[in-house]
Scaffold this active site. Structure first.
Site, PDB file in Angstrom:
ATOM      1  N   GLU A 283      -2.450   7.132   7.961  1.00 33.66           N
ATOM      2  CA  GLU A 283      -3.365   7.990   7.217  1.00 33.66           C
ATOM      3  C   GLU A 283      -4.215   8.779   8.180  1.00 33.66           C
ATOM      4  O   GLU A 283      -4.505   8.327   9.281  1.00 33.66           O
ATOM      5  CB  GLU A 283      -4.320   7.127   6.360  1.00 33.66           C
ATOM      6  CG  GLU A 283      -3.700   6.606   5.093  1.00 33.66           C
ATOM      7  CD  GLU A 283      -4.648   5.714   4.300  1.00 33.66           C
ATOM      8  OE1 GLU A 283      -5.831   5.578   4.700  1.00 33.66           O
ATOM      9  OE2 GLU A 283      -4.205   5.165   3.291  1.00 33.66           O
TER      10      GLU A 283
ATOM     11  N   HIS B 133     -14.135  -3.288   8.996  1.00 33.62           N
ATOM     12  CA  HIS B 133     -13.473  -2.899   7.746  1.00 33.62           C
ATOM     13  C   HIS B 133     -13.683  -3.922   6.643  1.00 33.62           C
ATOM     14  O   HIS B 133     -12.911  -3.985   5.689  1.00 33.62           O
ATOM     15  CB  HIS B 133     -11.974  -2.666   7.948  1.00 33.62           C
ATOM     16  CG  HIS B 133     -11.668  -1.666   9.016  1.00 33.62           C
ATOM     17  ND1 HIS B 133     -12.100  -0.363   8.963  1.00 33.62           N
ATOM     18  CD2 HIS B 133     -10.979  -1.786  10.175  1.00 33.62           C
ATOM     19  CE1 HIS B 133     -11.695   0.276  10.038  1.00 33.62           C
ATOM     20  NE2 HIS B 133     -11.021  -0.567  10.801  1.00 33.62           N
TER      21      HIS B 133
ATOM     22  N   ARG C 194      -7.115  -7.949  -8.995  1.00 31.70           N
ATOM     23  CA  ARG C 194      -7.812  -9.226  -9.217  1.00 31.70           C
ATOM     24  C   ARG C 194      -9.278  -8.933  -9.441  1.00 31.70           C
ATOM     25  O   ARG C 194      -9.714  -7.789  -9.350  1.00 31.70           O
ATOM     26  CB  ARG C 194      -7.680 -10.092  -7.967  1.00 31.70           C
ATOM     27  CG  ARG C 194      -8.138  -9.332  -6.720  1.00 31.70           C
ATOM     28  CD  ARG C 194      -8.236 -10.190  -5.493  1.00 31.70           C
ATOM     29  NE  ARG C 194      -8.239  -9.403  -4.275  1.00 31.70           N
ATOM     30  CZ  ARG C 194      -9.308  -8.870  -3.708  1.00 31.70           C
ATOM     31  NH1 ARG C 194     -10.490  -8.999  -4.262  1.00 31.70           N
ATOM     32  NH2 ARG C 194      -9.209  -8.195  -2.580  1.00 31.70           N
TER      33      ARG C 194
ATOM     34  N   LYS D  75       0.839  -1.203   0.000  1.00 24.39           N
ATOM     35  CA  LYS D  75       0.000   0.000   0.000  1.00 24.39           C
ATOM     36  C   LYS D  75       0.877   1.258   0.000  1.00 24.39           C
ATOM     37  O   LYS D  75       0.518   2.263  -0.616  1.00 24.39           O
ATOM     38  CB  LYS D  75      -0.904   0.011   1.230  1.00 24.39           C
ATOM     39  CG  LYS D  75      -2.045  -1.013   1.195  1.00 24.39           C
ATOM     40  CD  LYS D  75      -3.004  -0.775   2.359  1.00 24.39           C
ATOM     41  CE  LYS D  75      -3.687  -2.038   2.845  1.00 24.39           C
ATOM     42  NZ  LYS D  75      -4.889  -2.414   2.136  1.00 24.39           N
TER      43      LYS D  75
HETATM   44  P1  ADP Z   1     -12.733  -7.554  -1.362  1.00 23.59           P
HETATM   45  O1  ADP Z   1     -12.495  -6.094  -1.414  1.00 23.59           O
HETATM   46  O2  ADP Z   1     -12.845  -8.154  -2.729  1.00 23.59           O
HETATM   47  O3  ADP Z   1     -13.801  -7.957  -0.434  1.00 23.59           O
HETATM   48  P2  ADP Z   1     -10.878  -8.675   0.590  1.00 23.59           P
HETATM   49  O4  ADP Z   1      -9.513  -8.135   0.806  1.00 23.59           O
HETATM   50  O5  ADP Z   1     -11.882  -8.518   1.661  1.00 23.59           O
HETATM   51  O6  ADP Z   1     -11.359  -8.099  -0.806  1.00 23.59           O
HETATM   52  O7  ADP Z   1     -10.693 -10.223   0.266  1.00 23.59           O
HETATM   53  C1  ADP Z   1     -11.464 -10.827  -0.690  1.00 23.59           C
HETATM   54  C2  ADP Z   1     -11.854 -12.174  -0.260  1.00 23.59           C
HETATM   55  O8  ADP Z   1     -10.788 -13.043  -0.485  1.00 23.59           O
HETATM   56  C3  ADP Z   1     -12.207 -12.322   1.198  1.00 23.59           C
HETATM   57  O9  ADP Z   1     -13.579 -12.158   1.438  1.00 23.59           O
HETATM   58  C4  ADP Z   1     -11.844 -13.734   1.474  1.00 23.59           C
HETATM   59  O10 ADP Z   1     -12.951 -14.571   1.190  1.00 23.59           O
HETATM   60  C5  ADP Z   1     -10.816 -14.052   0.452  1.00 23.59           C
HETATM   61  N1  ADP Z   1      -9.505 -14.148   1.020  1.00 23.59           N
HETATM   62  C6  ADP Z   1      -8.635 -13.171   1.208  1.00 23.59           C
HETATM   63  N2  ADP Z   1      -7.495 -13.649   1.673  1.00 23.59           N
HETATM   64  C7  ADP Z   1      -7.659 -14.975   1.795  1.00 23.59           C
HETATM   65  C8  ADP Z   1      -6.837 -16.042   2.233  1.00 23.59           C
HETATM   66  N3  ADP Z   1      -5.594 -15.850   2.632  1.00 23.59           N
HETATM   67  N4  ADP Z   1      -7.344 -17.279   2.238  1.00 23.59           N
HETATM   68  C9  ADP Z   1      -8.582 -17.490   1.835  1.00 23.59           C
HETATM   69  N5  ADP Z   1      -9.400 -16.546   1.402  1.00 23.59           N
HETATM   70  C10 ADP Z   1      -8.945 -15.291   1.383  1.00 23.59           C
HETATM   71  P1  ADP Z   2      -7.941  -3.719   2.954  1.00 19.79           P
HETATM   72  O1  ADP Z   2      -6.704  -4.020   2.180  1.00 19.79           O
HETATM   73  O2  ADP Z   2      -8.026  -4.462   4.216  1.00 19.79           O
HETATM   74  O3  ADP Z   2      -9.148  -3.790   2.085  1.00 19.79           O
HETATM   75  P2  ADP Z   2      -8.211  -0.807   2.795  1.00 19.79           P
HETATM   76  O4  ADP Z   2      -7.060   0.111   2.804  1.00 19.79           O
HETATM   77  O5  ADP Z   2      -8.880  -1.047   1.501  1.00 19.79           O
HETATM   78  O6  ADP Z   2      -7.745  -2.192   3.425  1.00 19.79           O
HETATM   79  O7  ADP Z   2      -9.277  -0.299   3.875  1.00 19.79           O
HETATM   80  C1  ADP Z   2     -10.360  -1.082   4.269  1.00 19.79           C
HETATM   81  C2  ADP Z   2     -11.450  -0.220   4.892  1.00 19.79           C
HETATM   82  O8  ADP Z   2     -10.973   0.515   6.016  1.00 19.79           O
HETATM   83  C3  ADP Z   2     -12.020   0.825   3.978  1.00 19.79           C
HETATM   84  O9  ADP Z   2     -13.016   0.324   3.130  1.00 19.79           O
HETATM   85  C4  ADP Z   2     -12.555   1.838   4.959  1.00 19.79           C
HETATM   86  O10 ADP Z   2     -13.783   1.432   5.495  1.00 19.79           O
HETATM   87  C5  ADP Z   2     -11.558   1.800   6.077  1.00 19.79           C
HETATM   88  N1  ADP Z   2     -10.523   2.836   5.894  1.00 19.79           N
HETATM   89  C6  ADP Z   2      -9.375   2.694   5.216  1.00 19.79           C
HETATM   90  N2  ADP Z   2      -8.659   3.834   5.231  1.00 19.79           N
HETATM   91  C7  ADP Z   2      -9.378   4.734   5.940  1.00 19.79           C
HETATM   92  C8  ADP Z   2      -9.172   6.102   6.326  1.00 19.79           C
HETATM   93  N3  ADP Z   2      -8.076   6.750   5.999  1.00 19.79           N
HETATM   94  N4  ADP Z   2     -10.135   6.717   7.043  1.00 19.79           N
HETATM   95  C9  ADP Z   2     -11.250   6.040   7.411  1.00 19.79           C
HETATM   96  N5  ADP Z   2     -11.501   4.768   7.092  1.00 19.79           N
HETATM   97  C10 ADP Z   2     -10.578   4.101   6.357  1.00 19.79           C
HETATM   98 MG    MG Z   3      -9.520  -2.712   0.483  1.00 18.36          MG
END
Ligand code: ADP
Ligand code: ADP
Ligand code: MG
Length: 670
Positions: free
Chosen positions: A200, A235, A292, A116
């Site tokens: 952040e 989150h 993806r 990130k």
């Molecule tokens: P999205 O924004 O598409 O929801 P997430 O970061 O929440 O992305 O992850 C997508 C999905 O991938 C999750 O809901 C989970 O089901 C699956 N996932 C992520 N990491 C793993 C892992 N290490 N093993 C199995 N499933 C995973």
């Molecule tokens: P992940 O890789 O786990 O998906 P993200 O960076 O996409 O992580 O953040 C996941 C969630 O966390 C976001 O959808 C939002 O709800 C919250 N979030 C992330 N960054 C911030 C921020 N700077 N301020 C408030 N909420 C945040």
């Molecule tokens: Mg995200």
């Protein structure tokens, strides 16, 4: 185009990819772990290869074994789905080295977006707006504290390699920073093998709005509009919709352009998602890029009428993007609800077990279900506990969102899950809550609405118990007539279940246990029905069972369609679009006031006799265990209904019995 692909994933996404491949005439190879030998994706694929034990590390994350399976089966390409190896640049590279196409972006693009922090530096250069913060290399605790002070609290500490909502800490004030940093680094190191963090500004009441992008190998890139995924818990997304409510066309175009710029900056090919965090006034900032296909891609498919997996396959096979930006348009509104095996009232704790009963709503033009499981399958502790994705769409011009919400509520009311806890009721309350209905969205919606979403009073209304009692009595009546039909004396008064008893003004009782409390329904028999007494009120009840679970009930003249599913002692009542669960205590023989009851004891469900616990001829007390029945992987003790004598067992250990079969001959004490 490829003629055979391997899907390096499981569950609903593997099934989803197989569906499109089949439509395009592409053969599919599934891979599976030992825990998934009978899984739906294995059943659907043309071929399937066992790659290892249940643990993901030794199966779905074992790159070499998957590549070996691809070579062995002659698959020309690998679709990684989401999760697992989908964002693993080493795997993408290994595929390329083996001469197998990776259905995803080039390894370099995955790498560039994988951190990130590094991604934010790149985006800064590409002119994409960022949340104020620090994403540099200096990881010194004192330095990071200074940065946090400069940014201003609250701040969010994020694992640079994080994902899936893990590795984040909100810090409200300077004094808490050091401890939060240490704990975030610990979690990052253990979950992602990398303790690097970024900081952040923590936005208050933001929205999560993401843009679907698609690039091809000729350098073209388009955006397929936005999804609003603001409704989250921990989150993690719970409801996702497209388009984002209240999005003005100019902002959509600006966000689309920023997302395409982001993708182009890393030479992106294939499907990707650029996630933005947006303020209530519409200002938006780059958060991360997911390289993806996203879990929530179906809502984009519903509003564009496109198949994103087909686009992925075409692009990976070297074809150009099927459509140009001007040819893309939004139609209607779509919402996805993630149906999870979890207990929302216990902090969304995952739930595992066998799906004893699984009945999704019917699919149509407006209702789509993506799932990896069917009734009888198991939700295991090894993988994500998602049961299905329920996607609804409405194409009206005017109030498409409102109508999509109504469709979603209706579909959720029809969704029945028994065997594991599910979030279906929670989702119904969520969709119905005023904030969601009015599209007053932000990432704290669930927290804000918790009084509505987690009602303290979970007591079931009386008609739920009346319906359960009615189902019990009707089932019993059917059992009695089946037994009578197979008996030598079908006219014996002992088969009657209409309340006739020798010399008694008999009133039975059915007892339902619900947590700590018990509800007692007293039963009187009336012409064509029953008089059910509950909390001092007597209601005339009648109805009929349709199949094993549906019930056409009539309570006090009001018709109520319901579903009552019996699993062991448990009763699952689906009524008024909600589900209630409680135990039916000794359903057949909880006779009132010392009234013993003659006859046998019936199997509450099909099963196998695994133990006989009493001696034939013995005098037993009420409640004494007589035999154990194993059904649905659970043991059910059949107990003595009253004080009396055990005359005979009708089955031996090991015998299979069908639901309703009389198990013992029992003679209550006179
Ligand atoms: P999205 O924004 O598409 O929801 P997430 O970061 O929440 O992305 O992850 C997508 C999905 O991938 C999750 O809901 C989970 O089901 C699956 N996932 C992520 N990491 C793993 C892992 N290490 N093993 C199995 N499933 C995973
Ligand atoms: P992940 O890789 O786990 O998906 P993200 O960076 O996409 O992580 O953040 C996941 C969630 O966390 C976001 O959808 C939002 O709800 C919250 N979030 C992330 N960054 C911030 C921020 N700077 N301020 C408030 N909420 C945040
Ligand atoms: Mg995200």
């Amino acid at each position: 185009m490829f003629s055979k692909i391997l899907i390096a994933n499981r569950g609903e996404i593997a099934c989803r990819v197989i569906k499109t491949a089949r439509r395009l005439g592409i053969r599919t190879v599934a891979v599976y772990s030992e825990a998934d030998a009978g899984a739906r994706h294995v059943r659907l694929a043309d071929e399937a290869v066992l790659i290892g034990p249940a643990a993901a590390r030794e199966s779905y994350l074992a790159a070499e074994r998957i590549l070996e399976a691809a070579k062995k089966t002659g698959a020309q390409a690998v679709h990684p789905g989401y999760g697992f190896l989908s964002e693993n640049d080493g795997f993408a590279e290994a595929c390329a080295a083996a001469g197998i196409a990776f259905i995803g972006p080039p390894a370099a693009a995955i790498r560039a977006m994988g951190s990130k922090s590094a991604a934010k530096s790149l985006m800064e250069k590409a002119g994409v707006p960022l949340v104020p913060g620090y994403h540099g290399d200096n990881q010194d605790a004192a330095f990071l504290q200074k940065e946090a002070d400069r940014i201003g609290y609250p701040v969010l500490i994020k694992a640079s390699a994080g994902g899936g909502g893990k590795g984040m800490r909100i810090v409200e004030q300077a004094a808490d920073f050091a401890a939060a940093l240490a704990s975030c680094k610990r979690e990052a190191a253990s979950s992602f093998g990398d303790d690097k963090v970024l900081i952040e500004k923590y936005l208050v009441r933001p929205r999560h709005i993401e843009i679907q992008v698609f690039g091809d190998s000729r350098g073209d890139c388009v955006y397929l509009f936005e999804r609003d995924c603001s409704v989250q818990r921990r989150h993690q997304k719970v409801l996702e919709e497209a388009p984002a409510p209240g999005m003005p066309p100019e902002r959509r175009a600006a966000m689309g352009k920023a997302a395409v710029d982001a993708a182009k900056a890393v030479g992106y090919v294939g499907a990707g998602t650029v996630e933005f965090i947006a303020e209530q006034d519409g200002r938006f900032y780059f958060m991360e890029m997911n390289t993806r296909l996203q879990v929530e891609h179906p809502v984009t498919e519903m509003i564009t009428g496109l198949d994103l997996v087909e686009w992925q396959l075409r692009v990976a096979a070297g074809e150009p993007l099927p459509l140009a930006q001007e040819q893309l348009a939004i139609r209607g509104h779509a919402i996805e609800a993630r149906i999870y095996a979890e207990d929302p009232s216990k902090g969304f704790l995952p739930s595992t077990g066998k799906l004893i009963h699984l009945a999704p709503p019917p699919e149509s033009l407006n209702v789509r279900i993506d799932t990896g499981v069917e009734e009888g399958d198991e939700i295991t502790p090894h993988y994500d506990p998602m049961i299905a994705k329920l996607i609804v769409w409405d194409g009206s011009h005017e109030n498409a969102r409102e109508r999509a919400c109504a469709r979603l509520l209706q579909a959720l009311a029809q969704y029945r899950v028994v065997g594991v806890n599910s979030n279906v009721d929670f989702l119904s309350r969520l969709v119905a809550c005023p904030a969601f209905a009015n599209a007053d969205l932000d990432t704290s919606l669930i927290e804000r609405e918790k009084r509505f979403l987690f009602p303290e009073d979970t007591r079931a209304p009386s008609d739920v118990f009346l319906v359960a009692a009615l189902a019990e009595l009707l089932r019993e009546g059917e059992t009695a007539s089946t037994a009578a039909a197979s008996d030598t004396d079908p006219h014996s008064p002992w088969h009657l279940r209409d309340g006739w008893r020798l010399n008694s003004s008999f009133r039975r009782q059915l007892v339902f246990r619900f947590g700590e409390t018990e509800k007692t329904v007293s039963v009187g028999y009336a012409q064509g029905g029953f008089e059910l007494g509950l909390d001092g009120i007597v209601t005339l009840a009648r109805g009929e069972r349709i199949g094993n679970s549906m019930l056409r009930a009539e309570l006090g003249g009001t018709r109520l369609p319901a579903t009552v599913i019996a699993a062991g002692e448990k009763r699952h009542v689906f009524l008024h679009g909600r589900a209630w669960q409680f135990a039916c205590v000794d359903p057949l023989y909880h006779a009132g006031e010392g009234a013993g009851e003659a006859g046998g004891l019936a199997a509450p469900m099909p099963g196998k006799v695994i133990a006989l616990l009493a001696q034939v001829g013995a005098e037993v007390e009420k409640g004494a265990p007589l035999l154990i029945l194993e059904a649905m992987k659970m043991e059910h003790t059949i107990a003595s209904p009253a004080k009396g004598r055990l005359k005979a067992f009708r089955f031996n250990v090991g015998d299979s019995v069908s639901e309703g079969a009389e198990l013992v001959d029992f003679e209550p004490e006179a």
